[in-house]
Design a protein around this motif. Structure first.
Motif, PDB file in Angstrom:
ATOM      1  N   GLY A  11       0.801  -1.217   0.000  1.00  0.00           N
ATOM      2  CA  GLY A  11       0.000   0.000   0.000  1.00  0.00           C
ATOM      3  C   GLY A  11       0.834   1.267   0.000  1.00  0.00           C
ATOM      4  N   GLN A  12       2.106   1.163  -0.335  1.00  0.00           N
ATOM      5  CA  GLN A  12       2.987   2.327  -0.325  1.00  0.00           C
ATOM      6  C   GLN A  12       3.117   2.938  -1.717  1.00  0.00           C
ATOM      7  N   VAL A  13       3.369   4.230  -1.751  1.00  0.00           N
ATOM      8  CA  VAL A  13       3.558   4.955  -3.001  1.00  0.00           C
ATOM      9  C   VAL A  13       4.797   5.831  -2.850  1.00  0.00           C
ATOM     10  N   THR A  14       5.644   5.841  -3.842  1.00  0.00           N
ATOM     11  CA  THR A  14       6.773   6.766  -3.856  1.00  0.00           C
ATOM     12  C   THR A  14       6.302   8.037  -4.552  1.00  0.00           C
ATOM     13  N   LEU A  15       6.467   9.178  -3.870  1.00  0.00           N
ATOM     14  CA  LEU A  15       6.078  10.438  -4.499  1.00  0.00           C
ATOM     15  C   LEU A  15       7.038  10.739  -5.641  1.00  0.00           C
ATOM     16  N   PRO A  16       6.516  11.010  -6.820  1.00  0.00           N
ATOM     17  CA  PRO A  16       7.389  11.338  -7.934  1.00  0.00           C
ATOM     18  C   PRO A  16       8.244  12.572  -7.623  1.00  0.00           C
ATOM     19  N   SER A  17       9.442  12.604  -8.182  1.00  0.00           N
ATOM     20  CA  SER A  17      10.366  13.707  -7.896  1.00  0.00           C
ATOM     21  C   SER A  17       9.764  15.065  -8.259  1.00  0.00           C
ATOM     22  N   ALA A  18       8.951  15.130  -9.313  1.00  0.00           N
ATOM     23  CA  ALA A  18       8.330  16.401  -9.695  1.00  0.00           C
ATOM     24  C   ALA A  18       7.409  16.913  -8.589  1.00  0.00           C
ATOM     25  N   VAL A  19       6.707  15.998  -7.916  1.00  0.00           N
ATOM     26  CA  VAL A  19       5.823  16.376  -6.814  1.00  0.00           C
ATOM     27  C   VAL A  19       6.657  16.829  -5.621  1.00  0.00           C
ATOM     28  N   ARG A  20       7.715  16.079  -5.304  1.00  0.00           N
ATOM     29  CA  ARG A  20       8.585  16.457  -4.178  1.00  0.00           C
ATOM     30  C   ARG A  20       9.205  17.832  -4.409  1.00  0.00           C
ATOM     31  N   ARG A  21       9.633  18.094  -5.622  1.00  0.00           N
ATOM     32  CA  ARG A  21      10.224  19.418  -5.932  1.00  0.00           C
ATOM     33  C   ARG A  21       9.175  20.521  -5.815  1.00  0.00           C
ATOM     34  N   ALA A  22       7.986  20.282  -6.367  1.00  0.00           N
ATOM     35  CA  ALA A  22       6.934  21.307  -6.372  1.00  0.00           C
ATOM     36  C   ALA A  22       6.521  21.697  -4.958  1.00  0.00           C
ATOM     37  N   LEU A  23       6.530  20.717  -4.025  1.00  0.00           N
ATOM     38  CA  LEU A  23       6.119  20.986  -2.641  1.00  0.00           C
ATOM     39  C   LEU A  23       7.309  21.161  -1.699  1.00  0.00           C
ATOM     40  N   SER A  24       8.513  21.142  -2.246  1.00  0.00           N
ATOM     41  CA  SER A  24       9.740  21.244  -1.436  1.00  0.00           C
ATOM     42  C   SER A  24       9.745  20.206  -0.315  1.00  0.00           C
ATOM     43  N   ILE A  25       9.410  18.984  -0.661  1.00  0.00           N
ATOM     44  CA  ILE A  25       9.345  17.899   0.316  1.00  0.00           C
ATOM     45  C   ILE A  25      10.723  17.278   0.468  1.00  0.00           C
ATOM     46  N   ARG A  26      11.145  17.161   1.711  1.00  0.00           N
ATOM     47  CA  ARG A  26      12.443  16.567   2.045  1.00  0.00           C
ATOM     48  C   ARG A  26      12.217  15.391   2.991  1.00  0.00           C
ATOM     49  N   GLN A  27      13.240  14.566   3.154  1.00  0.00           N
ATOM     50  CA  GLN A  27      13.170  13.434   4.076  1.00  0.00           C
ATOM     51  C   GLN A  27      12.800  13.935   5.469  1.00  0.00           C
ATOM     52  N   GLY A  28      11.845  13.269   6.094  1.00  0.00           N
ATOM     53  CA  GLY A  28      11.418  13.639   7.440  1.00  0.00           C
ATOM     54  C   GLY A  28      10.243  14.603   7.476  1.00  0.00           C
ATOM     55  N   ASP A  29       9.909  15.225   6.344  1.00  0.00           N
ATOM     56  CA  ASP A  29       8.748  16.124   6.314  1.00  0.00           C
ATOM     57  C   ASP A  29       7.477  15.316   6.553  1.00  0.00           C
ATOM     58  N   ARG A  30       6.472  15.978   7.082  1.00  0.00           N
ATOM     59  CA  ARG A  30       5.184  15.328   7.336  1.00  0.00           C
ATOM     60  C   ARG A  30       4.175  15.841   6.312  1.00  0.00           C
ATOM     61  N   LEU A  31       3.301  14.941   5.881  1.00  0.00           N
ATOM     62  CA  LEU A  31       2.293  15.275   4.883  1.00  0.00           C
ATOM     63  C   LEU A  31       0.902  15.078   5.465  1.00  0.00           C
ATOM     64  N   MET A  32      -0.031  15.895   5.000  1.00  0.00           N
ATOM     65  CA  MET A  32      -1.435  15.797   5.394  1.00  0.00           C
ATOM     66  C   MET A  32      -2.210  15.308   4.174  1.00  0.00           C
ATOM     67  N   PHE A  33      -3.038  14.274   4.362  1.00  0.00           N
ATOM     68  CA  PHE A  33      -3.876  13.743   3.295  1.00  0.00           C
ATOM     69  C   PHE A  33      -5.323  14.074   3.625  1.00  0.00           C
ATOM     70  N   THR A  34      -6.013  14.745   2.713  1.00  0.00           N
ATOM     71  CA  THR A  34      -7.420  15.084   2.881  1.00  0.00           C
ATOM     72  C   THR A  34      -8.199  14.414   1.759  1.00  0.00           C
ATOM     73  N   ILE A  35      -9.228  13.674   2.121  1.00  0.00           N
ATOM     74  CA  ILE A  35     -10.050  12.994   1.119  1.00  0.00           C
ATOM     75  C   ILE A  35     -11.349  13.765   0.961  1.00  0.00           C
ATOM     76  N   SER A  36     -11.687  14.102  -0.283  1.00  0.00           N
ATOM     77  CA  SER A  36     -12.892  14.869  -0.567  1.00  0.00           C
ATOM     78  C   SER A  36     -13.388  14.508  -1.964  1.00  0.00           C
ATOM     79  N   ASP A  37     -14.629  14.118  -2.057  1.00  0.00           N
ATOM     80  CA  ASP A  37     -15.235  13.793  -3.364  1.00  0.00           C
ATOM     81  C   ASP A  37     -14.389  12.799  -4.156  1.00  0.00           C
ATOM     82  N   HIS A  38     -13.963  11.730  -3.506  1.00  0.00           N
ATOM     83  CA  HIS A  38     -13.181  10.664  -4.151  1.00  0.00           C
ATOM     84  C   HIS A  38     -11.840  11.159  -4.696  1.00  0.00           C
ATOM     85  N   LYS A  39     -11.330  12.233  -4.114  1.00  0.00           N
ATOM     86  CA  LYS A  39     -10.017  12.763  -4.485  1.00  0.00           C
ATOM     87  C   LYS A  39      -9.191  12.914  -3.213  1.00  0.00           C
ATOM     88  N   VAL A  40      -7.896  12.861  -3.376  1.00  0.00           N
ATOM     89  CA  VAL A  40      -6.993  13.036  -2.243  1.00  0.00           C
ATOM     90  C   VAL A  40      -6.175  14.302  -2.476  1.00  0.00           C
TER      91      VAL A  40
END
Length: 80
Positions: A11-40
């Protein structure tokens, strides 16, 4: 931007590098997942210390201790 990723058998997904760059995501960062209308929606949570100063404090409340802040809040809400 649209990009794809594959879900593993665990059930794991690797975030594509383009997404990590766009959100400035680095190792150890925390992410929030919101589900709305069958979208995340995935958001990078801000570093707590980076929020310092983002909420205006009235001059007469500056320098108050946490206990004073909580006491005032309870008094304002009528739960003291």
């Amino acid at each position: 931007m649209e990009t794809m990723a594959t879900v593993t058998s665990k059930g794991q997904v690797t975030l594509p590098s383009a997404v990590r760059r766009a959100l400035s995501i680095r190792q150890g960062d925390r992410l929030m997942f919101t589900i709305s209308d069958h979208k995340v929606i995935v958001e990078k949570t801000p570093d707590f210390l980076s929020l310092a100063g983002s909420i205006p404090v009235p001059p007469d409340r500056r320098g108050a201790t946490w206990d004073e802040v909580m006491e005032y809040t309870r008094w304002e809400r009528g739960t003291a």
